[in-house]
Scaffold this motif. Sequence first.
Motif, PDB file in Angstrom:
ATOM      1  N   VAL A  35       8.636 146.015 -28.825  1.00 16.60           N
ATOM      2  CA  VAL A  35       8.809 145.933 -30.272  1.00 16.60           C
ATOM      3  C   VAL A  35       9.318 144.546 -30.699  1.00 16.60           C
ATOM      4  CG1 VAL A  35      11.150 146.904 -30.239  1.00 16.60           C
ATOM      5  CG2 VAL A  35       9.749 147.142 -32.287  1.00 16.60           C
ATOM      6  N   HIS A  37       7.861 141.776 -30.600  1.00 17.86           N
ATOM      7  CA  HIS A  37       7.312 140.615 -29.903  1.00 17.86           C
ATOM      8  C   HIS A  37       6.114 140.008 -30.626  1.00 17.86           C
ATOM      9  CE1 HIS A  37       9.349 141.026 -25.684  1.00 17.86           C
ATOM     10  NE2 HIS A  37      10.203 141.124 -26.686  1.00 17.86           N
ATOM     11  N   ASN A 164       3.804 134.877 -26.885  1.00 21.48           N
ATOM     12  CA  ASN A 164       3.839 134.583 -28.326  1.00 21.48           C
ATOM     13  C   ASN A 164       5.125 133.835 -28.723  1.00 21.48           C
ATOM     14  OD1 ASN A 164       3.086 134.718 -31.055  1.00 21.48           O
ATOM     15  ND2 ASN A 164       4.144 136.687 -31.341  1.00 21.48           N
ATOM     16  N   LYS A 165       5.108 133.349 -29.943  1.00 27.08           N
ATOM     17  CA  LYS A 165       6.260 132.625 -30.528  1.00 27.08           C
ATOM     18  C   LYS A 165       6.571 131.364 -29.723  1.00 27.08           C
ATOM     19  CE  LYS A 165       8.274 137.034 -32.036  1.00 27.08           C
ATOM     20  NZ  LYS A 165       9.451 137.814 -32.389  1.00 27.08           N
ATOM     21  N   LEU A 168       9.013 128.792 -30.947  1.00 24.81           N
ATOM     22  CA  LEU A 168      10.461 128.940 -30.759  1.00 24.81           C
ATOM     23  C   LEU A 168      10.944 128.313 -29.449  1.00 24.81           C
ATOM     24  CD1 LEU A 168      11.076 132.616 -32.012  1.00 24.81           C
ATOM     25  CD2 LEU A 168      11.187 130.473 -33.303  1.00 24.81           C
ATOM     26  N   SER A 201       1.152 130.908 -30.797  1.00 25.54           N
ATOM     27  CA  SER A 201       2.101 131.204 -31.853  1.00 25.54           C
ATOM     28  C   SER A 201       1.304 131.951 -32.895  1.00 25.54           C
ATOM     29  CB  SER A 201       2.707 129.923 -32.439  1.00 25.54           C
ATOM     30  OG  SER A 201       3.421 130.273 -33.607  1.00 25.54           O
ATOM     31  N   ALA A 202       1.495 133.256 -32.910  1.00 25.08           N
ATOM     32  CA  ALA A 202       0.677 134.083 -33.796  1.00 25.08           C
ATOM     33  C   ALA A 202       0.942 133.709 -35.242  1.00 25.08           C
ATOM     34  CB  ALA A 202       0.989 135.560 -33.558  1.00 25.08           C
ATOM     35  N   PHE A 203       2.216 133.540 -35.565  1.00 25.76           N
ATOM     36  CA  PHE A 203       2.578 133.280 -36.952  1.00 25.76           C
ATOM     37  C   PHE A 203       1.931 131.994 -37.452  1.00 25.76           C
ATOM     38  CE2 PHE A 203       5.163 132.473 -40.650  1.00 25.76           C
ATOM     39  CZ  PHE A 203       5.335 133.757 -41.168  1.00 25.76           C
TER      40      PHE A 203
HETATM   41  N1  LIG Z   1       8.626 132.127 -34.976  1.00 26.83           N
HETATM   42  C1  LIG Z   1       7.677 133.037 -34.798  1.00 26.83           C
HETATM   43  N2  LIG Z   1       7.909 134.295 -35.203  1.00 26.83           N
HETATM   44  C2  LIG Z   1       6.930 135.195 -35.005  1.00 26.83           C
HETATM   45  C3  LIG Z   1       5.710 134.860 -34.380  1.00 26.83           C
HETATM   46  N3  LIG Z   1       4.950 135.971 -34.329  1.00 26.83           N
HETATM   47  C4  LIG Z   1       5.682 136.968 -34.880  1.00 26.83           C
HETATM   48  N4  LIG Z   1       6.872 136.500 -35.307  1.00 26.83           N
HETATM   49  C5  LIG Z   1       7.926 137.266 -35.958  1.00 26.83           C
HETATM   50  O1  LIG Z   1       8.457 138.241 -35.097  1.00 26.83           O
HETATM   51  C6  LIG Z   1       8.828 139.392 -35.824  1.00 26.83           C
HETATM   52  C7  LIG Z   1       8.191 140.605 -35.231  1.00 26.83           C
HETATM   53  O2  LIG Z   1       6.784 140.500 -35.362  1.00 26.83           O
HETATM   54  P1  LIG Z   1       5.847 141.767 -35.535  1.00 26.83           P
HETATM   55  O3  LIG Z   1       4.470 141.250 -35.535  1.00 26.83           O
HETATM   56  O4  LIG Z   1       6.288 142.592 -36.675  1.00 26.83           O
HETATM   57  O5  LIG Z   1       6.186 142.509 -34.169  1.00 26.83           O
HETATM   58  P2  LIG Z   1       5.710 143.924 -33.602  1.00 26.83           P
HETATM   59  O6  LIG Z   1       6.879 144.835 -33.700  1.00 26.83           O
HETATM   60  O7  LIG Z   1       5.376 143.662 -32.187  1.00 26.83           O
HETATM   61  O8  LIG Z   1       4.517 144.349 -34.398  1.00 26.83           O
HETATM   62  C8  LIG Z   1       8.417 139.147 -37.260  1.00 26.83           C
HETATM   63  O9  LIG Z   1       9.516 138.758 -38.005  1.00 26.83           O
HETATM   64  C9  LIG Z   1       7.399 138.042 -37.154  1.00 26.83           C
HETATM   65  O10 LIG Z   1       7.297 137.248 -38.293  1.00 26.83           O
HETATM   66  C10 LIG Z   1       5.515 133.508 -33.978  1.00 26.83           C
HETATM   67  O11 LIG Z   1       4.463 133.133 -33.444  1.00 26.83           O
HETATM   68  N5  LIG Z   1       6.533 132.661 -34.187  1.00 26.83           N
END
Ligand SMILES: Nc1nc2c(ncn2[C@@H]2O[C@H](COP(=O)(O)OP(=O)(O)O)[C@@H](O)[C@H]2O)c(=O)[nH]1
Lengths: 608, 295
Positions: A35, A37, A164-165, A168, A201-203
Amino acid sequence: MEPTARIPTPFAPTGTPGGKVDGRIRMNIVIVGHVDHGKSTVVGRLLADTGSLPDGKLESVRAFCERNSRPFEYAFLLDALKDEQAQGITIDTARTFFKSGKRDYIIIDAPGHIEFLKNMVTGAARAEAAVLVIDAKEGIRENSKRHGYLLSMLGIKQIAVVVNKMDLVDYSKEAFEDIRDEYIAFLARIGATPRFFIPISAFNGENLIAPSDKMPWFKGHNLLAAVDAFEKEPPKANQPFRMPLQDIYKFTSLGDDRRIVSGRVESGSARVGDSVVFLPSGKKSKIASIEGFHALPRAEVGAGVSIGFTLAEQIYVGRGELMVKAGEVQAEVSRRLRINLFWMGKKPFNPGKTYYLKLGTAKVPCRLEKINYLIDASETGDRTKSAVERHDVADCIIELSKPLAFDPIARLESTGRFVIVDQYEIAGGGIVREALAEEARAETADKRSLLSRSTVDSGTRGRLLNQKPALVLISGGPGRDPATAAKALESKLIGLGRHAFYLGLEDAQESDAHQASESGNARIESGWETEAPAAELGEAASLLLDAGLLVVASARGLDAEDIKILEGLVKPHAVVQLEAPADAEEATGTTAGLVEEALGKLRGLGSP
Amino acid sequence: MEHDHLEQLENQSVYILREAYANFKNLAMLWSIGKDSTVLLWLARKAFFGHVPITLVHIDTNYKIPEMIRYRDQLAMDWHLTMVYGQNKEALERKETFPDGNITRLQCCKNLKTDALKHTLSGEWPRYRLNLQTGKYEIDKNKDPYTGVIVGARADEEGSRSKERYFSPRDKNNEWDVGDQPPELWNQFKTDFAPGTHLRIHPLLDWTELNIWEYIERENIPITDLYFDKGTGKRYRSLGCYPCTTPVDSTSRNVAEIVAELKTGKFANIAERSGRAQDKEDGGGLETLRRDGYM
Ligand SMILES: Nc1nc2c(ncn2[C@@H]2O[C@H](COP(=O)(O)OP(=O)(O)O)[C@@H](O)[C@H]2O)c(=O)[nH]1
């Protein structure tokens, strides 16, 4: 470096309709991971970047976030799409799917929370490929591991792991490689190797649909290129033929006299004229015809098709047997198995308790003999438990109350996977690793020796009654009523001056569901001790036969193994097998046919 | 191969129907006379080689379009079906219906469909069975509750597939616990159930509206002609009770034209049941009804 080897474990999902729609190929993929991630972000950003969103959707969700002074999240976008879906707008505009130049991807919804394991397993079992998301900063967590195992056990060979991320961790090559190496080492323990590892970096959309200039050091596929490189599952025609029997149909109404052995071909193919074997009974016959309704006549049938055969020689086989071809690698038959199991039940999988194992169409009582080891995902977990608890993955040995036909998972997938039922619920799923030698078991047949016997033999008693004792067994699948037919036969025989005695056996294997609904869980508790309902019937019948009587018994759902038990128990008396007429009226009214058949067979045994 | 996908859907549905037949003694199949449950009936003939060894149950609200009932009985005779219907006699006699002007549409659905269904399935209310010799309905002697109920629900009609299962448990009150669905994998279904509960079986879960019409076309399944335009520029897209169902604007005169029309995406942004007035009365109407056992 990017691992190129595919996961060697040979399982893959079947039975999920995928295929083409409007000339476009579709592939079902599942996104999993711990969760937070970034699963929703990966999906949302993929939808956006591949132009797969309805017009204006992204903008309106962004505007909504701004108005409410909340940071924008791709998860909100997905929620908004789901709301639309819930209103029943047709599939093609709203189901979460994205397109590449190559094909359409349907994303199977699989929430990451631990409580959602049942949904995740259900969803992932339908997928053809998976993307597993790991947070670069947080690293490998419990569900990163658990989901990795489950994907492998569920048979998903095509996995892309995305770290991912990366923003960071400053898009650091070392950070990526540390996680990659740790995860590869972890999966190697179960013999799995993901096909792709990708830093993203998905975001920020880095390495999602195009190479990232933030990570020039990475030379592998971006995520879209990776999923496009996955292959649709090859046809299974070259494997050995396997068909679990769903039923034998004989619908006599409307003058239909076909006796059709039905099921779905799970692997391989079969032709008219092929010699076939049914396991575990070992009975043999030949395919006389391939049957269908409103279908073109066919001489051959392959994997994935729900079909029916008529046989050249009529043999007594029933639901739960596995049909294989004589000339091919045979399935194995055993009462002891080494398995890998994942457990979803609220109550643990305990030694000493009786469960049901369902594999193909077979349903057999089973018990946990021993846990070899737990493949535990959590760091702190106890690796030497005596029971398999919820969310555990374990390697264990189980014993079955009667032989089961199956294939080790390394040979064939669809006949190597099973579920375990605890009371009314599917509580576990797993794969068969290998058959183990059976431990010597006392045969039930000797129970009779406890009773002391007279010196007058049953032949003498039979002559006195002017008949040769025999067990007439009336069976019948769904839609038939063996009990009514047997009772009618008993009274006809008595009318003819024979000394007949009726014994009814409650439904055996085939109708456990009905049993359960009527008598709660009593059956499953006693199922093991009495060996099989057949044994109970055999013991009672044997006494009556010894007394010189003709025993007319009815039973439903006895399989070949049960018949063997029965024959063993009533020896030296013969068992005459008859099938109940298919429609109820025939069973109650004109049993003439059945009586004729019974008398004919009894005369065949030398009865006057 | 264009029909590859249809073949896979057919094989899966046939497999599910046979599993249902093998595992449930008291098995019923709901036949609404609409296109989906008629495809389901056709699939049963496929599964059982021309026979239909499953009781068909129709809930007659008394407000069905009369052609629907004629078509039902004709097919039942032609295909030798075990045909049973049930209805809420009391509500009809007391005129507790929307067309009588006494209650809302949604309450009417509850009386004439949900309640009628619940009590017909449980065997508490009389079932009327078609005598294939005389062509007349008679009181059915079988009063046993049905423990397996096959329905033609499709996932694309509403909401996410992850919410539904091929074999989906219902509790004593016919209720559906959306939050706690059994796992379903490798074609192993939930076929064991506690006393008093029953299972809903959904062989068409993976089919879309377009798949249904493509299959009707491929198999040449006789379908009621209410789905076709007969010169008025209107046709039914979804069949219900006449006071609450309105036809859509469409000039499709036959199955091929409907398939072509669906492929153009004409209805892509209009829900299939948009002609059903009761869905509009409350926000989550369909889900509420579903939870209570109405499809
Ligand atoms: N800095 C950063 N934050 C990210 C990235 N991908 C997802 N997030 C953040 O991580 C948090 C959880 O992401 P989410 O997609 O909701 O996770 P899930 O629970 O696996 O579906 C959110 O606040 C996203 O904006 C990324 O590539 N970089």
